[in-house]
Motif scaffolding. Structure first.
Motif, mmCIF file in Angstrom:
data_model
loop_
_atom_site.group_PDB
_atom_site.id
_atom_site.type_symbol
_atom_site.label_atom_id
_atom_site.label_comp_id
_atom_site.label_asym_id
_atom_site.label_seq_id
_atom_site.Cartn_x
_atom_site.Cartn_y
_atom_site.Cartn_z
ATOM 1 N N ILE A 203 -2.969 -4.023 -4.742
ATOM 2 C CA ILE A 203 -2.200 -3.168 -3.836
ATOM 3 C C ILE A 203 -2.655 -3.422 -2.404
ATOM 4 O O ILE A 203 -3.803 -3.179 -2.043
ATOM 5 C CB ILE A 203 -2.331 -1.679 -4.228
ATOM 6 N N TYR B 180 -3.523 -3.449 -13.384
ATOM 7 C CA TYR B 180 -4.204 -3.156 -12.127
ATOM 8 C C TYR B 180 -5.668 -2.856 -12.408
ATOM 9 O O TYR B 180 -6.031 -1.728 -12.740
ATOM 10 C CB TYR B 180 -3.522 -1.978 -11.428
ATOM 11 N N ARG C 282 1.718 2.707 -3.394
ATOM 12 C CA ARG C 282 0.611 2.981 -4.323
ATOM 13 C C ARG C 282 0.922 4.155 -5.268
ATOM 14 O O ARG C 282 0.820 4.034 -6.486
ATOM 15 C CB ARG C 282 -0.681 3.251 -3.537
ATOM 16 N N GLU D 82 0.834 -1.212 0.000
ATOM 17 C CA GLU D 82 0.000 0.000 0.000
ATOM 18 C C GLU D 82 0.870 1.265 0.000
ATOM 19 O O GLU D 82 0.546 2.241 -0.668
ATOM 20 C CB GLU D 82 -0.907 -0.037 1.239
#
Ligand SMILES: [Zn+2]
Length: 209
Positions: free
Chosen positions: A93, A193, A73, A70
């Motif tokens: 993530i 993603y 990110r 995270e």
């Protein structure tokens, strides 16, 4: 791989964590239960769940997921990660999104259609609640003919649980081919993603941009 972990007690320690794991049934259970990567601080005994980049794969099941921590990110969005993600891998993530992705696979759902459902739920939540908090939504499983989602940030420290009829999801799956060409879904569902969090911004969802 040796990783340095800093505890809440301000002391640090080294722990050996894999940078790649095979998604066998034991590993899948550990990830879903939240015990994957958890480690105890040798100084104060606190149980920690640090995030480090890790590849989770099972070629037989066609699974090849790369978890970006995270904390990386924004670096990921800027395309300047200090490590590389190979083509063909899907990106999640943080631990929470890794668990979500495994639940989507386990429920035999299409991540893209799930993300479209999440988009509409979040958009509605933003209109219904004038929340100051940052909203986020996550798929938590399938119960008979319902998909279950958790929305965070509706009201301070409150969790919203939303059930969506499987039928609604299936309608989106049928339209998926056309949907992926529509904005914002073209951007939202572009690999690696595939996530509504990609451009999480209340303003965007409210349609101001
Ligand atoms: Zn500690």
């Amino acid at each position: 791989m040796k990783r340095k972990v800093v505890c809440y007690c301000d002391r640090d320690f080294e722990v050996d964590l894999p940078d790649q794991v095979e998604l066998n049934p034991e590993m899948e259970e550990a990830i879903l239960k939240g015990s994957f990567m958890s480690t105890k601080c040798p100084h104060c005994g606190k149980l920690l769940k640090p995030e480090f980049p890790v590849r989770v794969k099972n070629p037989e099941r066609g699974i090849d997921i790369f978890m970006v921590p995270e904390q990386d990110r924004n670096v990921f969005y800027d395309n300047s990660l200090p490590y590389s993600i190979k083509e063909g891998m899907s990106v999640v993530i943080g631990h929470r999104e890794l668990i979500e992705q495994l639940l989507v696979i386990k429920s035999a759902l299409d991540m893209r259609a799930v993300e479209i459902v999440k988009f509409y739920l979040l958009k509605k939540a933003l209109n219904d609640y004038d929340s100051e908090e940052r909203l986020s939504i996550i798929f938590t499983g399938k119960e008979q003919d319902m998909l279950v989602f958790h929305i965070f940030g509706l009201k301070r420290d409150q969790l919203g649980i939303v059930h969506v009829a499987l039928e609604k999801y299936q309608r989106i799956v049928q339209e998926l081919y056309a949907r992926v060409k529509e904005e914002p879904f073209g951007v939202l569902l572009a690999p690696p993603y595939v996530s509504i969090n990609k451009f999480f911004s209340g303003d965007f969802l409210r349609g101001d941009s």
